[in-house]
Design a protein around this motif. Sequence first.
Motif: not given
Length: 731
Positions: A163-167, A404-407, A427-428, A476-481
């Motif tokens: 559940x903590x996966x950034x994607x 964030x990330x590639x999406x 980001x951004x 809660x901001x989440x992002x790839x990587x």
Amino acid sequence: MNPKIKLMLAAAMAWSAPLAAQDAAVVTAAETAGTPDERAAAMLTQMTLDEKLTLVRGFFSSDFPPAGYSAPAEGRAGSAGYVPGIPRLGIPAQWEADAGLGVATQGGAADKRARTALPSGLATAATFDLALAHAGGAMIGAEARADGFNVLLGGSVNLVREPRNGRNFEYAGEDPLLAGMIVGAQIAGVQSNAIVSTMKHYALNAQETARNTGNFVIEEGAFRMSDLLAFQIALDRGRPGAVMCAYNLVGGLYACEHPWLLTQVLREEWNWPGYVMSDWGAVHSTAPSVLAGLDQESGFGLQQDDWFNAEKLKAALAAGEIDQRRIDTMAHRILRSLFASGAIDDPVSAGNPIPFDAHKAVSQAGAEGGIVLLKNEGGLLPLEGARRIAVIGGHADQGVLSGGGSSQVYPEGVNAVPGLEPTSWPGPVVYYPSAPLGELLALLPDAQIVFNSGDDPDAAAQLASEADVAIVFGTQWATESVDVPLKLDGEQDALVAAVAEANPKTVVVLETGGAVLMPWADDVPAIVQAWFPGRMGGAAIARALTGAVNPSGHLPVTFARSLDQLPHPEEPREGTTTYDEGVLTGYKWFDAKGHEPLFAFGHGLSYTSFAYDDLQVRPMGHGLVASVRISNTGKRAGADAVQLYVSGPDWPEIRRLAGFAKVSLEPGESKVVGIEVDPRLLSVWSTGNPGWTRRRGDYTLSVAHSSRELVDSVTVSLTEEHLPPEWRPAH
């Protein structure tokens, strides 16, 4: 000359004349006839080795990053990838864009394209609505086509194991049936625009920590009944033209050079005819990857190993490590998908207008359908009688958060909250300019609504104490990587606690990438899960809070009370992770271990009430079909997600989701809905006799409001039956 006669002449001459002599008899791709396989075969007879090798190697399309790399001029600026076409034969280039939640942009500021962002993948899954999922995919595909893209890197179907996966926000939840059905509908929507969609990230891509080097281990039967079943259902429903293999290792082998995954399962058992592309930089060899079943290396330039360049492939051919038939197969699969999707017969062109207003409506409908009313004690919502309202935190005066990330999809206009860190990869941080505060002001013109940033909890609490109702926006901001803690960013938990202490009528609206812990949950009467709600998220949230729309979302993931309830409470780590919980993903783990979740999978409240009765179950084909009458017993129109769960003999799970249906009803209205049960959901995977085995015995089917709120049950006795691995439902 008749194109069919011309085609036959070209095929006959292909191997008996030098290329220059063939030119007079060239049949272009558009002139071919027959099935996609026949048309691809006709193209291969006219192609040189170099032309075939052109198709199996893709480039990164942006000049950002890496330093010193120049993207091909023919690529679309700021896009994800480019594979050159073969103009001589009328085979178009493959212009690729990241497009899980909308048409994304990679690169520097000059490359940014403004496009319509859908709500997050979890928000779409929370709708439990296949029509909304298909409409969102169709919208993305339409904008991609307008931009000149014919291959979209979407279709994200990885189960939420961590559940903590950034994607996680890109994915579709913890249950294989829900995830597969929702993502399959999205893929079909994308491809309705005569372009190719991928299905990704195949497989076990469940965390961002060590995503390039992590090794994930799971017992085969559990794998087949969980993560792989989600992919199989999405493939059955969406028929994607491409599958993207993942960065990580599965059982000690990289996913992109894994013969069991890419050939045995995907090809031999699932009979899938499309092509496998790598994730960007996920290739680690030439001949082993080719022999495993990889058809195209993607993203040269972002990672510059370049395993599928022509020189390396020719060297492998010369050394006998691979043969010409394998190269032909790789090229054939790519061509076949281009023909099957319509990308050749209906080629794309760039620079076409986009109907932003219509597409914003699609995004808003998805956001409204995915908002989940988690808690509403005392009927605090909707906001009908409040005259003094305090709106606190979350930049609710400016916009709504995105992942964030590639999406990342960029809005037309501006980032509503610029300058937040990180301002560069991953980001951004982007806020869409759809401010909940402004929308509330428009919907409640007679109310006094005052905003506080929440930066000073004491000042926020003071404002809340003077209001009839306080609304706190938690983010809660989440992002790839990167992976993220299972909590709101910064000190927002303390902010919520301070406001709740000052005003017992506090509503919390969550804009998060997934589930979060809520240490204050017992102290607030109303909680709304809005996810990352997309381009029109502010309007959707305001309409849900005021009752202009009745919330109808249901949780696609379980919300834990504490970390120690998780199968892996320790933080995601490097090295090998063994998923010894196996098939027990999400709610199945909580059920098996007797954990009481904070909010259960499938949970979602409404401003009206629904009753179920007259549950009946009968055989249909190899599976079952259930019918149930659902009635709106309240005073408001609304929609509900009817959920059907099944329990079987000697299963590892106590119950599993077997089907669902989204139903809209006026007050007092009733409808009878039918829910088909896929026979794979009645079975366990047999490793000794590969395939799906339904055990003899009693099966209990329950209609429910959530995985923990069963309403009515029926038990049926079934005989033993075995279905082969390649079995798929007829659609």
